[in-house]
Design a protein around this motif. Structure first.
Motif, PDB file in Angstrom:
ATOM      1  N   GLN A  61       6.411  15.951  37.794  1.00 19.84           N
ATOM      2  CA  GLN A  61       6.559  15.283  39.086  1.00 19.84           C
ATOM      3  C   GLN A  61       5.271  15.372  39.900  1.00 19.84           C
ATOM      4  O   GLN A  61       4.879  14.409  40.569  1.00 19.84           O
ATOM      5  CB  GLN A  61       7.733  15.875  39.868  1.00 19.84           C
ATOM      6  N   PHE A  62       4.599  16.513  39.840  1.00 16.87           N
ATOM      7  CA  PHE A  62       3.289  16.605  40.476  1.00 16.87           C
ATOM      8  C   PHE A  62       2.312  15.616  39.841  1.00 16.87           C
ATOM      9  O   PHE A  62       1.512  14.982  40.539  1.00 16.87           O
ATOM     10  CB  PHE A  62       2.728  18.027  40.355  1.00 16.87           C
ATOM     11  N   ASP A  63       2.367  15.475  38.529  1.00 17.69           N
ATOM     12  CA  ASP A  63       1.440  14.578  37.831  1.00 17.69           C
ATOM     13  C   ASP A  63       1.599  13.131  38.286  1.00 17.69           C
ATOM     14  O   ASP A  63       0.607  12.442  38.556  1.00 17.69           O
ATOM     15  CB  ASP A  63       1.654  14.669  36.315  1.00 17.69           C
ATOM     16  N   VAL A  64       2.852  12.652  38.383  1.00 20.80           N
ATOM     17  CA  VAL A  64       3.039  11.255  38.791  1.00 20.80           C
ATOM     18  C   VAL A  64       2.680  11.068  40.264  1.00 20.80           C
ATOM     19  O   VAL A  64       2.189  10.003  40.652  1.00 20.80           O
ATOM     20  CB  VAL A  64       4.475  10.755  38.513  1.00 20.80           C
ATOM     21  N   ALA A  65       2.899  12.108  41.075  1.00 24.98           N
ATOM     22  CA  ALA A  65       2.527  12.017  42.488  1.00 24.98           C
ATOM     23  C   ALA A  65       1.009  11.891  42.633  1.00 24.98           C
ATOM     24  O   ALA A  65       0.514  11.027  43.371  1.00 24.98           O
ATOM     25  CB  ALA A  65       3.035  13.240  43.248  1.00 24.98           C
ATOM     26  N   LYS A  66       0.271  12.759  41.934  1.00 29.39           N
ATOM     27  CA  LYS A  66      -1.191  12.708  42.019  1.00 29.39           C
ATOM     28  C   LYS A  66      -1.730  11.376  41.501  1.00 29.39           C
ATOM     29  O   LYS A  66      -2.640  10.781  42.096  1.00 29.39           O
ATOM     30  CB  LYS A  66      -1.791  13.869  41.225  1.00 29.39           C
ATOM     31  N   GLU A  67      -1.159  10.899  40.403  1.00 30.62           N
ATOM     32  CA  GLU A  67      -1.586   9.615  39.841  1.00 30.62           C
ATOM     33  C   GLU A  67      -1.352   8.484  40.838  1.00 30.62           C
ATOM     34  O   GLU A  67      -2.197   7.616  41.026  1.00 30.62           O
ATOM     35  CB  GLU A  67      -0.810   9.351  38.554  1.00 30.62           C
ATOM     36  N   TYR A  68      -0.197   8.526  41.510  1.00 32.20           N
ATOM     37  CA  TYR A  68       0.103   7.466  42.472  1.00 32.20           C
ATOM     38  C   TYR A  68      -0.850   7.527  43.660  1.00 32.20           C
ATOM     39  O   TYR A  68      -1.406   6.504  44.080  1.00 32.20           O
ATOM     40  CB  TYR A  68       1.547   7.574  42.959  1.00 32.20           C
ATOM     41  N   PHE A  69      -1.051   8.704  44.236  1.00 31.71           N
ATOM     42  CA  PHE A  69      -1.890   8.800  45.421  1.00 31.71           C
ATOM     43  C   PHE A  69      -3.358   8.501  45.119  1.00 31.71           C
ATOM     44  O   PHE A  69      -4.122   8.144  46.020  1.00 31.71           O
ATOM     45  CB  PHE A  69      -1.745  10.175  46.072  1.00 31.71           C
ATOM     46  N   ASP A  70      -3.757   8.626  43.846  1.00 35.02           N
ATOM     47  CA  ASP A  70      -5.125   8.289  43.446  1.00 35.02           C
ATOM     48  C   ASP A  70      -5.345   6.787  43.310  1.00 35.02           C
ATOM     49  O   ASP A  70      -6.485   6.342  43.157  1.00 35.02           O
ATOM     50  CB  ASP A  70      -5.478   8.969  42.119  1.00 35.02           C
ATOM     51  N   SER A  71      -4.266   6.000  43.339  1.00 36.33           N
ATOM     52  CA  SER A  71      -4.400   4.553  43.167  1.00 36.33           C
ATOM     53  C   SER A  71      -4.994   3.928  44.430  1.00 36.33           C
ATOM     54  O   SER A  71      -4.950   4.523  45.517  1.00 36.33           O
ATOM     55  CB  SER A  71      -3.050   3.926  42.826  1.00 36.33           C
ATOM     56  N   PRO A  72      -5.559   2.734  44.333  1.00 36.64           N
ATOM     57  CA  PRO A  72      -6.203   2.094  45.491  1.00 36.64           C
ATOM     58  C   PRO A  72      -5.213   1.874  46.643  1.00 36.64           C
ATOM     59  O   PRO A  72      -4.036   1.593  46.431  1.00 36.64           O
ATOM     60  CB  PRO A  72      -6.702   0.761  44.930  1.00 36.64           C
ATOM     61  N   LEU A  73      -5.728   1.991  47.858  1.00 38.87           N
ATOM     62  CA  LEU A  73      -4.885   1.847  49.039  1.00 38.87           C
ATOM     63  C   LEU A  73      -4.171   0.499  49.058  1.00 38.87           C
ATOM     64  O   LEU A  73      -2.982   0.415  49.420  1.00 38.87           O
ATOM     65  CB  LEU A  73      -5.719   2.014  50.311  1.00 38.87           C
ATOM     66  N   GLU A  74      -4.871  -0.560  48.657  1.00 38.40           N
ATOM     67  CA  GLU A  74      -4.246  -1.883  48.718  1.00 38.40           C
ATOM     68  C   GLU A  74      -3.034  -1.971  47.785  1.00 38.40           C
ATOM     69  O   GLU A  74      -2.054  -2.666  48.090  1.00 38.40           O
ATOM     70  CB  GLU A  74      -5.257  -2.991  48.383  1.00 38.40           C
ATOM     71  N   GLU A  75      -3.082  -1.232  46.669  1.00 42.23           N
ATOM     72  CA  GLU A  75      -1.918  -1.206  45.773  1.00 42.23           C
ATOM     73  C   GLU A  75      -0.767  -0.426  46.407  1.00 42.23           C
ATOM     74  O   GLU A  75       0.393  -0.843  46.328  1.00 42.23           O
ATOM     75  CB  GLU A  75      -2.300  -0.575  44.429  1.00 42.23           C
ATOM     76  N   LYS A  76      -1.095   0.695  47.017  1.00 38.49           N
ATOM     77  CA  LYS A  76      -0.052   1.500  47.652  1.00 38.49           C
ATOM     78  C   LYS A  76       0.610   0.734  48.793  1.00 38.49           C
ATOM     79  O   LYS A  76       1.837   0.814  48.987  1.00 38.49           O
ATOM     80  CB  LYS A  76      -0.639   2.828  48.145  1.00 38.49           C
ATOM     81  N   MET A  77      -0.175  -0.013  49.539  1.00 37.30           N
ATOM     82  CA  MET A  77       0.365  -0.731  50.693  1.00 37.30           C
ATOM     83  C   MET A  77       1.290  -1.877  50.294  1.00 37.30           C
ATOM     84  O   MET A  77       2.041  -2.387  51.134  1.00 37.30           O
ATOM     85  CB  MET A  77      -0.777  -1.261  51.554  1.00 37.30           C
ATOM     86  N   TYR A  90       5.818   3.751  50.398  1.00 37.66           N
ATOM     87  CA  TYR A  90       4.577   4.436  50.749  1.00 37.66           C
ATOM     88  C   TYR A  90       4.447   4.651  52.253  1.00 37.66           C
ATOM     89  O   TYR A  90       4.748   3.776  53.058  1.00 37.66           O
ATOM     90  CB  TYR A  90       3.382   3.621  50.237  1.00 37.66           C
ATOM     91  N   GLU A  91       3.975   5.852  52.623  1.00 35.63           N
ATOM     92  CA  GLU A  91       3.681   6.193  54.013  1.00 35.63           C
ATOM     93  C   GLU A  91       2.169   6.433  54.131  1.00 35.63           C
ATOM     94  O   GLU A  91       1.662   7.403  53.565  1.00 35.63           O
ATOM     95  CB  GLU A  91       4.388   7.476  54.430  1.00 35.63           C
ATOM     96  N   PRO A  92       1.444   5.595  54.839  1.00 37.48           N
ATOM     97  CA  PRO A  92      -0.006   5.797  54.958  1.00 37.48           C
ATOM     98  C   PRO A  92      -0.345   7.058  55.753  1.00 37.48           C
ATOM     99  O   PRO A  92       0.503   7.634  56.439  1.00 37.48           O
ATOM    100  CB  PRO A  92      -0.476   4.548  55.712  1.00 37.48           C
ATOM    101  N   ILE A  93      -1.581   7.469  55.644  1.00 42.99           N
ATOM    102  CA  ILE A  93      -2.086   8.575  56.454  1.00 42.99           C
ATOM    103  C   ILE A  93      -1.793   8.289  57.931  1.00 42.99           C
ATOM    104  O   ILE A  93      -1.964   7.168  58.416  1.00 42.99           O
ATOM    105  CB  ILE A  93      -3.611   8.740  56.255  1.00 42.99           C
ATOM    106  N   ALA A  94      -1.350   9.319  58.638  1.00 40.52           N
ATOM    107  CA  ALA A  94      -1.104   9.260  60.083  1.00 40.52           C
ATOM    108  C   ALA A  94       0.049   8.336  60.465  1.00 40.52           C
ATOM    109  O   ALA A  94       0.124   7.864  61.594  1.00 40.52           O
ATOM    110  CB  ALA A  94      -2.366   8.851  60.837  1.00 40.52           C
ATOM    111  N   ALA A  95       1.002   8.117  59.540  1.00 43.00           N
ATOM    112  CA  ALA A  95       2.165   7.280  59.859  1.00 43.00           C
ATOM    113  C   ALA A  95       3.207   8.032  60.678  1.00 43.00           C
ATOM    114  O   ALA A  95       4.032   7.414  61.342  1.00 43.00           O
ATOM    115  CB  ALA A  95       2.808   6.758  58.572  1.00 43.00           C
ATOM    116  N   GLN A  96       3.168   9.365  60.637  1.00 47.18           N
ATOM    117  CA  GLN A  96       4.212  10.163  61.276  1.00 47.18           C
ATOM    118  C   GLN A  96       3.590  11.182  62.224  1.00 47.18           C
ATOM    119  O   GLN A  96       2.500  11.704  61.967  1.00 47.18           O
ATOM    120  CB  GLN A  96       5.043  10.880  60.211  1.00 47.18           C
TER     121      GLN A  96
END
Length: 329
Positions: A61-77, A90-96
């Motif tokens: 679960q840590f592995d898939v989390a790190k892989e996801y957060f390493d992806s480009p911001l435009e993909e996450k958004m 996805y929750e961007p930096i400073a969303a909360q």
């Protein structure tokens, strides 16, 4: 705003062995529950070991989390949680902003819950925060692994809730009515190294209590979790291999008339070299479950606060910390 002051070394966050909670002997299960009772009255935080969650499931679960957060911001958004009617994705930096009055939190996240289709009664009823997840496209491993992890978290959450009942000298199945359709929200969180340019009192996660029943936290070796004890001192809650950190949320003092604590905590990644990753799972009773003081803590002839629904409180806190309009309950 709660101004940041450096924490002391943890000295009263116990490690509870769950081995006997799997026993067929009720007295052995009660002995584990008694350890939870003591921790709940002191700090509201404790570690658990021998919990039954395989190490390989945790690491995957840590592995898939790190892989996801390493992806480009435009993909996450593409799957921003704001595109979801039930706040998944996805929750961007400073969303909360968890500490009201402080700057937004320096973390990014991914929110998931029970996968419910349009035919589920809670979805038909338009119950807030119930529905389908958003999933990254072209990454079947992410969904497969995460759903497996959440199945494990549901089993562990049910066990802790039953132990919580025993700890209050209630029947083990006392909360089972609220476990028919539990609210389970799992988050993947990424805390970058604290920047030199961070605004005053801007942390990875500002000081707060959790809103629901229990939180099951898997944290990595970077650490950064800090807990405030009954004396108002901030303590470090360091990484302990193959343990989960369990803390009690705001519903627990409601159920126990304040006997058990929902404890203030925060996160600051002090590492200059490593990002911090954590995997909290928020395990709660049914959205419509009415929380009130349990029978074993009621005194005859004494009045108590009216029941509150679990979901009504959680919805209000989501709206407050994410800065959105209040959802209807």
């Amino acid at each position: 705003m709660i101004i940041y002051t450096p924490p002391a070394v943890a000295k009263d966050i116990p490690v509870i062995d769950l081995r006997d909670s799997f026993s067929h002997d009720i007295e052995k299960r009660k002995s584990v529950a008694w350890e939870i009772h003591k921790a709940a009255r002191q700090t509201g935080f404790f570690y658990i070991k021998n919990h039954g969650i395989p190490v390989e499931v945790q690491q995957a679960q840590f592995d898939v989390a790190k892989e996801y957060f390493d992806s480009p911001l435009e993909e996450k958004m593409l799957i921003n949680s704001k595109k979801s009617a039930c706040l998944r994705g996805y929750e961007p930096i400073a969303a909360q902003t968890l500490d009201e009055g402080s700057p937004p939190d320096l973390k990014e996240g991914f929110l998931l819950g029970r996968e419910l289709n349009e035919s589920h009664p809670h979805v038909i009823r338009k119950t807030p925060y119930h529905g389908p997840n958003q999933w990254p496209e072209n990454n079947p491993r992410f969904r497969q692994q995460t759903e497996d992890y959440m199945r494990h978290m549901e089993l562990l959450g049910r066990k802790i809730v039953r132990l919580l009942a025993l700890s209050l000298q209630l029947p083990e199945d006392f909360f089972d009515e609220g476990l028919k359709e539990p609210m389970i929200i799992s988050r993947m969180l990424h805390y970058p190294c604290q920047p030199e340019t961070a605004r005053e009192n801007q942390l990875g996660a500002g000081a707060h209590t959790d809103w629901g029943l229990i939180t099951l936290l898997l944290q990595d070796e970077v650490g950064g979790l800090e807990v405030r004890n009954a004396d108002g001192e901030w303590l470090k809650a360091p990484f302990i291999e193959n343990t989960f950190v369990v803390n009690l949320g705001d519903m627990v003092p409601v159920l126990t008339n304040g006997l058990y604590h929902s404890t203030m905590h925060r996160v600051l990644n002090t590492s200059k070299e490593k990002a911090r990753y954590s995997l909290p799972t928020f395990f709660d009773l049914d959205y419509y479950y009415e929380a009130s003081v349990v029978p074993t803590l009621r005194e005859e002839g004494k009045s108590y606060p009216a029941p509150i629904t679990v979901g009504g409180h959680i919805a209000a806190m989501f709206d407050k910390t994410f800065g959105v309009e209040k959802a209807s309950a």
